[in-house]
Enzyme design. Structure first.
Site, PDB file in Angstrom:
ATOM      1  CG  ASP A 117      -1.669   1.209   1.497  1.00 15.68           C
ATOM      2  OD1 ASP A 117      -2.736   1.364   0.881  1.00 15.68           O
ATOM      3  OD2 ASP A 117      -1.208   2.045   2.291  1.00 15.68           O
ATOM      4  CD  GLU A 169      -3.477  -1.691  -1.034  1.00 11.99           C
ATOM      5  OE1 GLU A 169      -3.769  -0.518  -1.267  1.00 11.99           O
ATOM      6  OE2 GLU A 169      -3.725  -2.236   0.068  1.00 11.99           O
TER       7      GLU A 169
END
Lengths: 248, 248
Positions: B68, B136
């Site tokens: 992320d 992610e």
């Protein structure tokens, strides 16, 4: 030292303000900057916004946006590797402590970055977070100038290893809530934490908690757990009570 | 294809599941993975959490935390360079569109990442954002395996340039609010946006806006401007109305 901002100079002539700024960066971060224009820009606070020949308004906010993301990534990498057995909730909490505005403002002052910022001194406003903002903008400039790997190494060597005590940071949250409670008992004040909002859902849900002292709202905190949000609110309140600069 | 998770294998013997996964990564991202263990881990959803010999619970959440942050940094760099004259408000808004959970879920499915995720199928829960989460985590694995510069190039070549139309994204927000309003007029429903909370202060302040349709709260949006938060709430509501998977 107040180095005045000078717009991009394609001819490459070195002005004395460039030399001064290069020396300052060298002493703060340990390397010689390449493109000095980026560093001039990093210290240009929005109160001192300038306009280019093309009519574009420039200040350090774009670099701050970039540096904020790079700092988050470097901190995530560092925490991921430093705490191999801890879960993502712990990593998220630790990162929010490292990159908190209050923390960045403090470090920025310790490093002497505050001395380099170009503000509009005639403005009547106060610029509570301009040190932390400039710190992030400096990271953005460093990243554009020298690339990610160099930036990561510089942040680790010159910032994280020098200014952060991870053991202290792990136990950090306990301190602020205790501090607030001890203080309010001493001062005969009542403290109360209220959950005022929830954002998101599922395991991504975050809580916003407000700390009230004698029914006056002091600060709000946000976190993935109510406990974390309380600690965050307690920390901000503590700083506020003690007159430190802090974003609420 | 369902590749089963296999814990770290220090002897380095290659199992058939490793070969399968390596081929899948090669076809999705265009490179041959080095440490295949990282990729097995990236696809291990928390519903299928496993325990190591040392009693540590493992799933893809730590890699998701890391990925992320890396994705945010790469997107920030890309936007900074692609839009040299736009301010940080625009950059922030564009990034939140690129990395929105709804967007990542969609791209994850287009890339075929959803086929690789290891879930606990016996669980009765639904995993609305598991595709975006795995996406992610895959970025996190790629970063640890190949470093930042390679990751950045891969994200640009294989994801941003293939799946994002920046012009469309710039005008994206207009579409969703209009869509909701047109739809509600057609359906004879009343829509209303309410600011339900504000977080932070100064120019870092964010708004949380709720969209109500016939007085029923549908979704909340968050942004630095009320307008942006409304658009965000409108987009989530639109997806909800159309039965798409979305985090609220």
């Amino acid at each position: 030292m107040a180095v005045r901002f000078r717009p991009y100079n394609p001819a490459g002539t070195e002005f004395s303000s460039d030399k001064q700024l290069k020396q300052a960066i060298k002493s703060i971060l340990g390397y010689k900057p390449g493109n000095i224009y980026l560093y001039h820009l990093a210290f240009l606070h929005k109160s001192a916004t300038q306009e280019t020949n093309n009519g574009i308004r420039i200040n350090n906010e774009r670099l701050e946006f970039l540096g904020d993301a790079i700092l988050d990534a470097v901190a995530a990498d560092y925490l991921f590797k430093t705490f191999p057995t801890r879960d993502e909730g712990f990593l998220t909490e630790m990162r929010s402590k490292i990159v908190s505005r209050a923390m960045l403002n403090k470090i920025s002052q310790k490093m002497g970055i505050d001395q380099l910022i170009q503000l509009d001194n005639s403005s009547s406003g106060t610029f509570r977070s301009c040190n932390g903002d400039a710190f992030e903008a400096l990271i953005g400039a460093l990243y554009l100038d020298k690339g990610y790997d160099f930036t990561r190494k510089t942040i680790l060597d010159r910032i994280i290893n020098r200014y952060f005590d991870m053991d202290e940071l792990v136990n950090h949250e306990v301190n602020f809530k205790s501090k607030i409670i001890e203080w309010s008992q001493r001062e005969k004040k009542q403290t109360r934490f209220n959950v005022v909002n929830e954002i998101g859902s599922g395991y991504k849900k975050q809580y916003i908690v407000e700390l009230l002292i004698d029914d006056e709202a002091i600060a709000r905190g946000q976190d993935y757990s109510i406990k974390g949000a309380e600690q965050n609110a307690a920390e901000k309140s503590w700083q506020k009570i003690n007159g430190e600069t802090v974003d609420l």
